[in-house]
Design a protein around this motif. Structure first.
Motif, PDB file in Angstrom:
ATOM      1  N   ASP A   1       5.675   6.561  -4.690  1.00 56.33           N
ATOM      2  CA  ASP A   1       5.922   5.758  -3.871  1.00 56.33           C
ATOM      3  C   ASP A   1       4.535   5.924  -3.521  1.00 56.33           C
ATOM      4  N   ILE A   2       4.164   4.792  -2.362  1.00 56.58           N
ATOM      5  CA  ILE A   2       2.313   4.400  -1.760  1.00 56.58           C
ATOM      6  C   ILE A   2       2.056   5.331  -0.766  1.00 56.58           C
TER       7      ILE A   2
ATOM      8  N   LEU B   1      -0.280   8.477  -1.145  1.00 57.16           N
ATOM      9  CA  LEU B   1      -1.180   8.656  -0.559  1.00 57.16           C
ATOM     10  C   LEU B   1      -2.037  10.307  -0.288  1.00 57.16           C
ATOM     11  N   ALA B   2      -0.694  10.682   0.307  1.00 61.19           N
ATOM     12  CA  ALA B   2      -0.686  12.063   0.618  1.00 61.19           C
ATOM     13  C   ALA B   2      -0.835  12.586  -0.159  1.00 61.19           C
ATOM     14  N   GLU B   3      -0.971  12.121  -1.529  1.00 65.27           N
ATOM     15  CA  GLU B   3      -1.441  13.170  -2.479  1.00 65.27           C
ATOM     16  C   GLU B   3      -3.189  13.387  -2.605  1.00 65.27           C
ATOM     17  N   ILE B   4      -3.665  11.635  -2.188  1.00 63.19           N
ATOM     18  CA  ILE B   4      -4.619  11.141  -2.883  1.00 63.19           C
ATOM     19  C   ILE B   4      -5.924  12.389  -1.663  1.00 63.19           C
ATOM     20  N   GLN B   5      -5.386  12.107  -0.557  1.00 65.63           N
ATOM     21  CA  GLN B   5      -5.861  13.290   0.879  1.00 65.63           C
ATOM     22  C   GLN B   5      -6.104  14.322   0.184  1.00 65.63           C
ATOM     23  N   GLU B   6      -5.185  15.009  -0.257  1.00 61.08           N
ATOM     24  CA  GLU B   6      -5.044  16.360  -0.942  1.00 61.08           C
ATOM     25  C   GLU B   6      -6.051  16.466  -1.900  1.00 61.08           C
ATOM     26  N   GLU B   7      -5.748  15.174  -3.317  1.00 61.64           N
ATOM     27  CA  GLU B   7      -7.141  15.975  -4.585  1.00 61.64           C
ATOM     28  C   GLU B   7      -8.161  15.764  -3.446  1.00 61.64           C
ATOM     29  N   ILE B   8      -9.272  14.636  -2.076  1.00 67.82           N
ATOM     30  CA  ILE B   8     -10.444  15.100  -2.228  1.00 67.82           C
ATOM     31  C   ILE B   8     -10.428  15.764  -1.536  1.00 67.82           C
TER      32      ILE B   8
ATOM     33  N   SER C   1      -6.922   0.707  -2.574  1.00 72.80           N
ATOM     34  CA  SER C   1      -6.322  -0.095  -2.904  1.00 72.80           C
ATOM     35  C   SER C   1      -4.393  -0.120  -2.820  1.00 72.80           C
ATOM     36  N   LEU C   2      -4.629   1.268  -2.410  1.00 72.92           N
ATOM     37  CA  LEU C   2      -3.260   1.271  -2.388  1.00 72.92           C
ATOM     38  C   LEU C   2      -2.599   0.608  -0.528  1.00 72.92           C
TER      39      LEU C   2
ATOM     40  N   GLY D   1       0.039  -1.277   0.718  1.00 73.28           N
ATOM     41  CA  GLY D   1       0.888  -1.346   1.027  1.00 73.28           C
ATOM     42  C   GLY D   1       1.446  -1.958   2.353  1.00 73.28           C
ATOM     43  N   ALA D   2      -0.014  -2.848   2.415  1.00 73.50           N
ATOM     44  CA  ALA D   2       0.118  -4.218   3.329  1.00 73.50           C
ATOM     45  C   ALA D   2       0.888  -5.300   3.164  1.00 73.50           C
ATOM     46  N   ILE D   3       0.078  -5.445   1.446  1.00 73.18           N
ATOM     47  CA  ILE D   3       0.797  -6.749   1.469  1.00 73.18           C
ATOM     48  C   ILE D   3       1.968  -6.527   1.111  1.00 73.18           C
ATOM     49  N   SER D   4       2.315  -6.051   0.921  1.00 74.00           N
ATOM     50  CA  SER D   4       3.873  -5.663   1.153  1.00 74.00           C
ATOM     51  C   SER D   4       4.632  -5.034   1.618  1.00 74.00           C
ATOM     52  N   ASN D   5       4.180  -4.653   3.239  1.00 71.19           N
ATOM     53  CA  ASN D   5       4.386  -4.746   4.353  1.00 71.19           C
ATOM     54  C   ASN D   5       4.649  -6.229   4.405  1.00 71.19           C
ATOM     55  N   ARG D   6       3.926  -7.405   4.401  1.00 74.89           N
ATOM     56  CA  ARG D   6       4.034  -7.700   5.519  1.00 74.89           C
ATOM     57  C   ARG D   6       4.719  -9.506   4.615  1.00 74.89           C
ATOM     58  N   ARG D   7       5.097  -8.584   3.286  1.00 75.29           N
ATOM     59  CA  ARG D   7       5.835 -10.141   2.395  1.00 75.29           C
ATOM     60  C   ARG D   7       7.239  -9.881   3.327  1.00 75.29           C
ATOM     61  N   GLY D   8       7.764  -8.665   3.134  1.00 78.61           N
ATOM     62  CA  GLY D   8       8.859  -8.042   3.352  1.00 78.61           C
ATOM     63  C   GLY D   8       9.089  -8.154   5.669  1.00 78.61           C
ATOM     64  N   ASN D   9       8.350  -9.087   5.870  1.00 80.13           N
ATOM     65  CA  ASN D   9       8.324  -8.604   7.265  1.00 80.13           C
ATOM     66  C   ASN D   9       8.465 -10.591   7.752  1.00 80.13           C
TER      67      ASN D   9
END
Length: 89
Positions: free
Chosen positions: A2-3, A7-14, A70-71, A75-83
């Motif tokens: 999931d996104i 995102l949490a993994e990316i933060q750890e990798e950074i 990008s994620l 996520g924002a687009i997906s959330n907007r579509r869901g709403n």
């Protein structure tokens, strides 16, 4: 994956890349202060390898930041579509 998880993994990798970059920069600084008895050619090769690694870490961090962006957009687009879909029901 999931996104949010990615995102949490990316933060750890950074953070890992930043930590290693600092370690490499410290190593490079120590080589600048090397004892005169060390072979300058050897020191130069080691310094170049460290600089190359630092550059690779910077490139990796940049790629992670781009993926993160990008994620977030996805996520924002997906959330907007869901709403939007829920509002029509």
């Amino acid at each position: 994956m999931d996104i949010v998880g990615r995102l949490a993994e990316i933060q750890e990798e950074i953070q890992t890349a930043e930590t290693e970059k600092l370690q490499q920069e410290n190593s490079l600084g120590l080589l600048w202060e090397h004892l005169p008895a060390l072979d300058p050619e050897v020191v130069g090769r080691v310094m170049q390898r460290i600089r190359d690694r630092i550059r690779a870490l910077e490139d990796r961090k940049e790629a992670l930041l781009q993926e993160q962006q990008s994620l977030l957009v996805e996520g924002a687009i997906s959330n907007r579509r869901g709403n939007g879909n829920n509002g029509g029901n």
